[in-house]
Design an enzyme around this catalytic site. Structure first.
Site, mmCIF file in Angstrom:
data_model
loop_
_atom_site.group_PDB
_atom_site.id
_atom_site.type_symbol
_atom_site.label_atom_id
_atom_site.label_comp_id
_atom_site.label_asym_id
_atom_site.label_seq_id
_atom_site.Cartn_x
_atom_site.Cartn_y
_atom_site.Cartn_z
ATOM 1 N N GLU A 77 0.814 -1.221 0.000
ATOM 2 C CA GLU A 77 0.000 0.000 0.000
ATOM 3 C C GLU A 77 0.846 1.269 0.000
ATOM 4 O O GLU A 77 0.638 2.160 -0.822
ATOM 5 C CB GLU A 77 -0.934 0.013 1.216
ATOM 6 C CG GLU A 77 -1.786 1.275 1.256
ATOM 7 C CD GLU A 77 -2.867 1.260 2.311
ATOM 8 O OE1 GLU A 77 -2.834 0.397 3.209
ATOM 9 O OE2 GLU A 77 -3.749 2.132 2.227
ATOM 10 N N ASP A 97 -0.700 -5.272 2.992
ATOM 11 C CA ASP A 97 -1.276 -4.087 3.633
ATOM 12 C C ASP A 97 -0.701 -4.058 5.053
ATOM 13 O O ASP A 97 -1.048 -4.892 5.885
ATOM 14 C CB ASP A 97 -2.807 -4.209 3.657
ATOM 15 C CG ASP A 97 -3.483 -2.903 4.047
ATOM 16 O OD1 ASP A 97 -2.810 -2.027 4.626
ATOM 17 O OD2 ASP A 97 -4.703 -2.778 3.783
ATOM 18 N N ILE A 99 -1.006 -1.929 7.621
ATOM 19 C CA ILE A 99 -2.084 -1.725 8.599
ATOM 20 C C ILE A 99 -3.381 -1.599 7.819
ATOM 21 O O ILE A 99 -3.565 -0.645 7.055
ATOM 22 C CB ILE A 99 -1.890 -0.445 9.447
ATOM 23 C CG1 ILE A 99 -0.586 -0.482 10.241
ATOM 24 C CG2 ILE A 99 -3.085 -0.271 10.396
ATOM 25 C CD1 ILE A 99 -0.371 0.729 11.165
ATOM 26 N N ASP A 100 -4.250 -2.557 7.964
ATOM 27 C CA ASP A 100 -5.579 -2.406 7.387
ATOM 28 C C ASP A 100 -6.502 -1.956 8.513
ATOM 29 O O ASP A 100 -6.660 -2.665 9.512
ATOM 30 C CB ASP A 100 -6.077 -3.706 6.753
ATOM 31 C CG ASP A 100 -7.378 -3.454 6.028
ATOM 32 O OD1 ASP A 100 -7.390 -2.590 5.137
ATOM 33 O OD2 ASP A 100 -8.395 -4.067 6.394
ATOM 34 N N THR A 102 -6.339 1.768 9.112
ATOM 35 C CA THR A 102 -5.517 2.884 9.604
ATOM 36 C C THR A 102 -6.361 3.925 10.336
ATOM 37 O O THR A 102 -5.943 4.451 11.367
ATOM 38 C CB THR A 102 -4.741 3.534 8.433
ATOM 39 O OG1 THR A 102 -3.845 2.556 7.920
ATOM 40 C CG2 THR A 102 -3.943 4.745 8.882
ATOM 41 N N ASP A 227 -5.984 -5.057 0.287
ATOM 42 C CA ASP A 227 -7.062 -5.271 1.260
ATOM 43 C C ASP A 227 -7.653 -6.681 1.107
ATOM 44 O O ASP A 227 -8.275 -7.205 2.021
ATOM 45 C CB ASP A 227 -8.213 -4.275 1.045
ATOM 46 C CG ASP A 227 -7.799 -2.828 1.294
ATOM 47 O OD1 ASP A 227 -7.169 -2.575 2.327
ATOM 48 O OD2 ASP A 227 -8.111 -1.966 0.447
HETATM 49 N N1 LIG Z 1 -10.405 4.371 -1.459
HETATM 50 C C1 LIG Z 1 -10.914 3.394 -0.717
HETATM 51 N N2 LIG Z 1 -12.186 3.023 -0.899
HETATM 52 C C2 LIG Z 1 -12.696 2.032 -0.147
HETATM 53 N N3 LIG Z 1 -12.007 1.381 0.829
HETATM 54 C C3 LIG Z 1 -10.750 1.720 1.061
HETATM 55 C C4 LIG Z 1 -10.132 2.732 0.298
HETATM 56 N N4 LIG Z 1 -8.894 2.870 0.701
HETATM 57 C C5 LIG Z 1 -8.720 1.970 1.682
HETATM 58 N N5 LIG Z 1 -9.832 1.273 1.926
HETATM 59 C C6 LIG Z 1 -9.992 0.248 2.987
HETATM 60 O O1 LIG Z 1 -11.356 0.195 3.429
HETATM 61 C C7 LIG Z 1 -11.413 0.122 4.867
HETATM 62 C C8 LIG Z 1 -11.915 1.415 5.475
HETATM 63 O O2 LIG Z 1 -12.711 2.085 4.646
HETATM 64 C C9 LIG Z 1 -10.016 -0.163 5.269
HETATM 65 O O3 LIG Z 1 -9.831 -1.552 5.186
HETATM 66 C C10 LIG Z 1 -9.203 0.585 4.254
HETATM 67 O O4 LIG Z 1 -7.865 0.127 4.174
HETATM 68 P P1 LIG Z 1 -6.644 0.911 4.942
HETATM 69 O O5 LIG Z 1 -7.010 1.072 6.355
HETATM 70 O O6 LIG Z 1 -5.508 -0.028 4.690
HETATM 71 O O7 LIG Z 1 -6.467 2.217 4.212
HETATM 72 MG MG LIG Z 2 -6.318 -1.625 3.718
HETATM 73 MG MG LIG Z 3 -3.469 -0.007 5.009
#
Ligand SMILES: Nc1ncnc2c1ncn2[C@@H]1O[C@H](CO)[C@@H](O)[C@H]1OP(=O)(O)O
Ligand SMILES: [Mg+2]
Ligand SMILES: [Mg+2]
Length: 284
Positions: A77, A97, A99-100, A102, A227
């Site tokens: 990511e 990823d 941290i999923d 964040t 993800d």
């Molecule tokens: N643009 C996007 N649209 C939808 N979901 C997203 C996104 N970007 C990240 N996500 C992921 O959707 C969830 C929250 O909306 C998280 O798992 C997030 O991952 P992340 O925390 O690694 O950024």
């Molecule tokens: Mg994620």
């Molecule tokens: Mg992430």
């Protein structure tokens, strides 16, 4: 030779063991940082967050794996956010990823995971998802079942949308057109009398809950390959379905997914959704 013949060792066992170890180490770093002050920056929107821990953990995971497997490729990511190419070739490729969840991490909401998937010839071989705060390790290897720690996972057999608990994520886009479609998709499922729609802030953990049979379906537009990669193997090995929102086969780079315990449930969800266009990970 031992009784029963030699143990069957799959070609990617060493990689799988390395993924488990590094996911646990990453979890330790995230758990420690969870209660400390965070330095937060934004990426593509005001709701698209990154912290120094995302970058630190990604570096830790990739440098450890690269040391052990120098010829392998990596998609992750934060490297992609910094401009690296996001391309799934036929070479052994790690999809990470760090941290999923964040946004959860920033707020101290404890749905936070490390996700490590591994593909060869564009086929997902294994996935490891570490729920950092509850120290649960979800994992699956192709053809060998899915597990949470030592417990075997089994996806739901529900086929009736009016009895379904459905998971989704809101994502980081906040333009009115996207929000309208997002809420209208949720409304359609509620009008179909689904038992509930839940948003937990981590796509990969939501997908693991689906694999565990704790929910009946999942859908999302806008998520990324990192993800989805690890959890896809975990759901499939738990007997579930992961597919494109069009009803066709999953394209890991297409940024849209429907998953369910049964094909019937996945098809019903896909039919209820209006598409939200998000582009492709490999065409950014
Ligand atoms: N643009 C996007 N649209 C939808 N979901 C997203 C996104 N970007 C990240 N996500 C992921 O959707 C969830 C929250 O909306 C998280 O798992 C997030 O991952 P992340 O925390 O690694 O950024
Ligand atoms: Mg994620
Ligand atoms: Mg992430």
């Amino acid at each position: 030779m031992e009784a029963g013949g030699p143990a069957v060792v799959s070609q990617w066992d060493e990689c799988f063991q390395a993924a488990v170890q590094v996911a646990q180490r990453a979890g330790q770093v995230i758990r420690k940082a969870f209660t400390e002050e965070k330095h937060v920056s934004t990426k593509t929107s005001a709701a698209d967050l990154v912290t120094e821990t995302d970058c630190l953990v990604e570096h830790l995971i990739i440098s450890e794996l690269r040391k052990q497997f120098p010829s392998h490729r990596f998609i992750s990511e934060e490297a992609t956010a910094a401009g690296a190419k996001c391309e799934l070739t036929s070479s052994p490729t790690w999809v990470i990823d760090p941290i999923d969840g964040t946004c959860n991490f920033v707020h101290g909401f404890p749905n936070v995971a490390v996700s490590i998937g591994f593909a060869v010839h564009q086929e997902l071989e294994f996935g490891v998802v570490h729920h950092c705060m509850e120290e649960r390790l979800y994992m699956a290897r192709r053809g060998r079942g899915a597990f949470c720690n030592t417990q075997r996972l089994c996806a739901s057999r529900e086929t009736d949308l009016s009895k379904a608990l459905i998971l989704t994520e809101i994502g980081s886009k906040r333009d009115p057109a996207t929000l309208k479609l997002l809420l209208s998709n949720m409304e359609q499922l509620l009008l179909a009398k689904a038992h509930g729609v839940r948003v937990i802030g981590s796509s990969t953990l939501a997908l693991c809950h689906l694999a565990a049979g704790a929910a009946d379906a999942y859908y999302q537009f806008g998520l990324h390959c990192w993800d989805l990669a690890a959890a896809t193997v975990i759901i499939r090995e738990a007997g579930g379905i992961v597919m494109d929102t069009t009803g066709g086969p999953l394209n890991l780079m297409a940024r849209r997914v429907v998953a369910a315990g049964t094909q019937k449930m996945a098809t019903l969800i896909a039919q209820a959704l209006q598409p939200i266009s998000c582009g492709q990970d490999d065409q950014a």
